[in-house]
Design a protein around this motif. Structure first.
Motif, mmCIF file in Angstrom:
data_model
loop_
_atom_site.group_PDB
_atom_site.id
_atom_site.type_symbol
_atom_site.label_atom_id
_atom_site.label_comp_id
_atom_site.label_asym_id
_atom_site.label_seq_id
_atom_site.Cartn_x
_atom_site.Cartn_y
_atom_site.Cartn_z
ATOM 1 N N TYR B 198 0.829 -1.204 0.000
ATOM 2 C CA TYR B 198 0.000 0.000 0.000
ATOM 3 C C TYR B 198 0.864 1.254 0.000
ATOM 4 C CZ TYR B 198 -4.178 -2.704 1.070
ATOM 5 O OH TYR B 198 -5.214 -3.569 1.010
ATOM 6 N N ALA B 201 2.522 1.857 -3.318
ATOM 7 C CA ALA B 201 1.533 2.298 -4.299
ATOM 8 C C ALA B 201 1.190 3.764 -4.069
ATOM 9 C CB ALA B 201 0.276 1.438 -4.205
ATOM 10 N N GLN B 202 1.125 4.143 -2.793
ATOM 11 C CA GLN B 202 0.787 5.525 -2.464
ATOM 12 C C GLN B 202 1.895 6.467 -2.926
ATOM 13 O OE1 GLN B 202 -0.150 5.996 1.644
ATOM 14 N NE2 GLN B 202 -1.392 7.805 1.279
ATOM 15 N N ASP B 204 3.820 5.962 -5.358
ATOM 16 C CA ASP B 204 3.719 6.035 -6.816
ATOM 17 C C ASP B 204 2.513 6.835 -7.285
ATOM 18 O OD1 ASP B 204 5.985 4.595 -6.998
ATOM 19 O OD2 ASP B 204 5.011 2.669 -7.423
ATOM 20 N N ALA B 206 -0.831 6.344 -6.451
ATOM 21 C CA ALA B 206 -2.144 5.708 -6.563
ATOM 22 C C ALA B 206 -3.064 6.255 -5.475
ATOM 23 C CB ALA B 206 -2.005 4.193 -6.400
ATOM 24 N N ASN B 207 -4.286 6.668 -5.876
ATOM 25 C CA ASN B 207 -5.201 7.139 -4.828
ATOM 26 C C ASN B 207 -5.877 5.952 -4.163
ATOM 27 O OD1 ASN B 207 -7.565 6.356 -6.164
ATOM 28 N ND2 ASN B 207 -7.625 8.273 -7.328
ATOM 29 N N GLN B 210 -7.859 3.469 -6.256
ATOM 30 C CA GLN B 210 -6.982 2.605 -7.050
ATOM 31 C C GLN B 210 -6.312 1.548 -6.181
ATOM 32 O OE1 GLN B 210 -4.803 5.988 -8.526
ATOM 33 N NE2 GLN B 210 -5.475 5.605 -10.636
ATOM 34 N N ARG B 211 -5.951 1.961 -4.949
ATOM 35 C CA ARG B 211 -5.302 0.979 -4.061
ATOM 36 C C ARG B 211 -6.270 -0.141 -3.705
ATOM 37 N NH1 ARG B 211 -3.282 5.777 -1.486
ATOM 38 N NH2 ARG B 211 -4.411 5.394 0.440
ATOM 39 N N ARG B 214 -6.742 -2.190 -7.028
ATOM 40 C CA ARG B 214 -5.565 -2.890 -7.547
ATOM 41 C C ARG B 214 -4.876 -3.773 -6.520
ATOM 42 N NH1 ARG B 214 -5.703 -2.434 -12.977
ATOM 43 N NH2 ARG B 214 -6.311 -0.325 -13.573
#
Lengths: 295, 309
Positions: B198, B201-202, B204, B206-207, B210-211, B214
Motif C-alpha cells: 500500500y 503504491a501511495q 507512486d 495511486a489514490n 486505485q489501491r 488494484r
C-alpha cells in the motif's frame, strides 16, 4: 501522514454506509422492544408503531406474574448449553489429540472416518426413525444433548491447533518418564488448549442455546423444552402463551394481551444474549482466525 | 502374509490402546448418529409401515421417486433450493466484501468497533427471534410496516400472503443475519495484506480507490474463491432454520419458498408421507455428495492447497 482528499471522500462514504448497515442490524430489535412496551389497546386500534405514545408494561407484568414456564425453559437451556458444551469440548479435544499424534498409525483413516460424515448422510428420515423408533430416546435430555454434540470441523480445527502449538517432544518426553497417554493429555496437553477451546466452546454453546430444531423433531413434553422452542411455540400457536401464563388462576385467559405479550416474551427470551454477546464477540473472532489456519 | 498383516494391525492397536480408547467416545458417537442411519436410505425404495420398520417393510422399487417426480415437487424444490442458495451466496459475499473493505479504510477506531458489534448482533440470535422480528414488521393487521402505510394513507400490504415478496425478503434476512460473521472473515484477510504494497503504491501516486481496486480486491480474491466454493458445495442443502421460521407452514407461500429440506420435514413429521420424505431426502443426499466430490475434484486440479479434502 496527512490525509488526501480521496481518503476523506472514502471515509465519509464509509461512515455513511457502515452506519446504515450497523443501524439496520440493531433497529429491528429496538422495534420489537418498542412494540412490547405498547398497550394492547393501541396495538389493536392502530397496529405496532415505531414509538409508543406512552409506555405500558402490562405485557411484562403478566410475564413476571407467572414466570414458572419461562424459568423452567431457561433452566433447561442453561443446563443443556452448559453440560453439552463441556462434554463436547472434553471429548472433542481428546479425539483431536489422538488425530494429532503422529505415532498413531491409523490417524488418517480415523480422520477420514469422521470427515466422511460431512460428505454424505442418510438424510432426515432414517435418522428420525432411528432416534424415535429404535433408540427411543425422543422426549429426553439425552436427545437434546446428543443432537449436534460433536462437529467434525471443530475437531479438525482443534487437531490443527494441537499440531501447530503442542510440540511432539512434550508427549514423547512425558512418555519416557512413564506417564500414559491419557495422563499426558489431561495434565499437559489439555491446559495448553485453552485459547482454542474458549473459541470453539463459544460456537458450541451458541449452537446449543439457539437450538429449537431438536425439540421440534423429538420433544413433545413441555416440561423439558428449551427456551428457543418455548418462544417458537408462543409465536406460532396463538393459545400457547395464554396456556402457560394462565396457570395463575387469577388471570382470566381472555384478559391476556396477546400481541404485545408475544413481543415481551421475545425480549425476555433474547435479552440476556444481547447483553452477553458484546463480551464474547472477540473470542468468536479469535476462533475464526484459528479456524482459518489450514493444516 | 495375511496373518502378518493382521498381527501388525493388532500390534498397533495394543501399542496405542490408550489413544484408541480416547478416540472411542467420538468414534462411537458418529457410528451411531451418522453411520447407523445410512443403511436406512433403503427406506426410499420401500413402502413404509410402522410394523415393518425400516427393514421389514415391503420393497416397491422406484415408486416413491416416481411419485416425488410426478407430483411436480422435484423440479420445484430443486429450483428453489439451488436458486436461493446462489442468490444468498452472491449477495452475502458482495455485501461482506463491501463492508470489510470500508471498515478496513475507516479511521475512527471507536465507531468501527461499535459498528462491528452492532453488525454481529443478528448472528447471535436464533431464527425464532428473527421470526418474531419479521412478524412485528410484516404482520398484516398490526405490523409496523402497515401502521406506517396507513398513517400515510396508503394501502396496507399483505406480505404473508405474497410469495413474490419473500423472494426479496429471504435473501435480505439471510445477508442481515450473517453479515457480521462473514465481514470478519474478509476483514481479517485484509488485515493480513502486506502494508508495504500500500505504501509503495501511495508513493507512486495511486489514490485510495486505485489501491482498493488494484491491491485489496486482488489480494482478497483467493479468500473469496475458497468461501464461494465452500458455499457451492452446499448448494443442495437449504437453510432449513430460516425457511421454517420465517415461512413455516404458510401454504400461500410454499410455491416460491418450499425447499428440499422443508419438503422433507413437512412430509415426514406433519403428513407422515414416508415415501415423499425419503425419496426427496435420498435425492438430496446423493446429489449433494456428487456435487461436493466434483467441486473438490475441480479445485484440486487447479490448486490442491484449496481443496476441501
Amino acid at each position: 501522514m496527512s490525509r488526501g482528499r480521496d481518503e476523506i471522500i472514502l471515509n465519509v462514504f464509509a461512515y455513511i454506509m457502515i452506519g446504515v448497515i450497523a443501524a439496520g442490524c440493531v433497529i429491528p430489535f429496538l422495534m420489537v422492544l418498542m412494540g412490547s412496551l405498547q398497550s394492547e389497546d393501541s396495538v389493536l386500534r392502530n397496529g405496532f408503531s415505531l414509538i409508543p405514545e406512552q409506555l405500558d408494561f402490562t405485557a411484562y407484568r403478566y410475564v413476571f406474574d407467572s414466570p414458572a414456564a419461562i424459568l423452567r425453559a431457561y433452566g433447561v437451556s442453561i443446563f443443556i448449553t452448559g453440560a453439552g458444551t463441556l462434554i463436547s469440548l472434553y471429548f472433542s479435544s481428546m479425539a483431536a489429540y489422538v488425530l494429532a499424534r503422529k505415532d498413531v498409525k491409523y490417524r488418517n483413516a480415523l480422520a477420514f472416518y469422521l470427515f466422511f460424515t460431512t460428505l454424505f448422510n442418510g438424510g432426515l428420515v432414517p435418522y428420525y426413525l432411528m432416534i424415535k423408533n429404535y433408540l427411543k430416546i425422543d422426549n429426553s435430555f439425552t436427545i437434546l444433548l446428543l443432537s449436534g454434540m460433536f462437529n467434525v470441523i471443530y475437531i479438525l480445527i482443534i487437531r490443527t491447533y494441537i499440531a501447530g502449538s503442542v510440540p511432539d517432544s512434550i508427549s514423547e518426553s512425558a512418555k519416557i518418564d512413564g506417564a500414559n497417554d491419557f495422563k499426558i493429555f489431561m495434565s499437559i496437553v489439555l491446559p495448553l488448549l485453552k485459547p482454542v477451546l474458549a473459541a470453539i466452546g463459544l460456537f458450541i454453546a451458541l449452537g446449543y442455546w439457539n437450538d429449537w430444531y431438536t425439540s421440534l423433531l423429538f420433544v413433545t413434553n413441555d416440561k423439558i423444552i428449551p427456551l428457543q422452542y418455548l418462544l417458537y411455540k408462543i409465536l406460532t400457536f396463538a393459545r400457547f402463551s395464554q396456556q402457560i401464563l394462565s396457570q395463575n388462576a387469577a388471570v382470566a385467559v381472555i384478559d391476556l394481551p396477546g400481541e404485545t405479550l408475544k413481543l415481551a416474551l421475545t425480549i425476555v427470551a433474547t435479552g440476556p444474549i444481547i447483553f452477553l454477546y458484546p463480551f464474547v464477540q472477540k473470542h468468536f473472532v479469535a476462533g475464526l482466525t484459528i479456524g482459518a489456519v489450514k493444516g | 502374509m495375511k496373518s502378518a498383516k493382521r498381527s501388525a494391525f493388532l500390534y498397533e492397536l495394543l501399542k496405542n490402546k490408550v489413544l484408541y480408547m480416547m478416540f472411542l467416545p467420538v468414534g462411537l458417537y458418529f457410528l451411531v448418529m451418522a453411520y447407523l442411519p445410512m443403511p436406512g436410505i433403503v427406506i426410499a425404495f420401500k413402502e413404509f409401515t410402522y410394523n415393518g420398520g425400516i427393514f421389514g417393510s415391503k420393497w416397491n422399487g422406484w415408486t416413491n421417486f416416481r411419485y416425488f417426480y410426478e407430483s411436480g415437487k422435484l423440479w420445484q424444490v430443486t429450483q428453489n433450493t439451488v436458486l436461493y442458495n446462489i442468490v444468498f451466496l452472491a449477495l452475502s459475499t458482495a455485501a461482506s466484501v463491501f463492508a470489510a473493505v470500508l471498515l478496513a479504510e475507516m479511521t475512527g477506531k471507536y465507531f468501527k468497533k461499535i459498528a462491528q458489534t452492532f453488525m454481529f448482533l443478528p448472528y447471535f440470535i436464533s431464527w425464532v427471534t428473527v421470526a418474531a422480528i419479521a412478524f412485528n414488521i410484516f404482520n398484516y393487521d398490526y405490523g409496523v410496516l402497515n401502521t406506517i402505510l396507513k398513517k400515510l394513507d396508503l394501502v396496507p400490504v399483505d406480505i404473508y400472503g405474497n410469495p413474490n415478496a419473500w423472494m426479496y425478503l429471504l435473501p435480505l434476512f439471510y445477508v442481515w443475519k450473517g453479515i457480521g460473521f462473514t465481514t470478519v472473515l474478509y476483514l481479517s484477510a485484509i488485515m493480513g495484506i502486506d502494508h508495504e504494497s500500500y505504501e509503495s503504491a501511495q508513493i507512486d501516486g495511486a489514490n485510495i480507490f486505485q489501491r482498493i481496486w488494484r491491491i485489496t480486491l486482488p489480494m482478497l480474491w483467493p479468500t473469496i474463491v475458497i468461501l464461494l466454493l465452500l458455499g457451492l458445495s452446499r448448494i443442495m442443502r437449504g437453510e432449513f432454520d430460516m425457511f421454517y421460521q420465517l415461512i413455516g407452514d404458510n401454504g400461500l407461500l410454499l410455491e416460491k419458498t418450499d425447499i428440499i429440506d422443508t419438503l422433507v420435514f413437512r412430509s415426514l413429521v406433519q403428513m407422515n408421507d414416508f415415501g415423499m420424505a425419503s425419496a426427496a431426502g435420498v435425492y438430496q443426499s446423493v446429489l449433494s455428495f456428487i456435487i461436493i466430490v466434483s467441486v473438490n475434484w475441480l479445485v484440486k486440479r487447479k490448486n490442491s492447497d484449496n481443496a476441501l479434502f
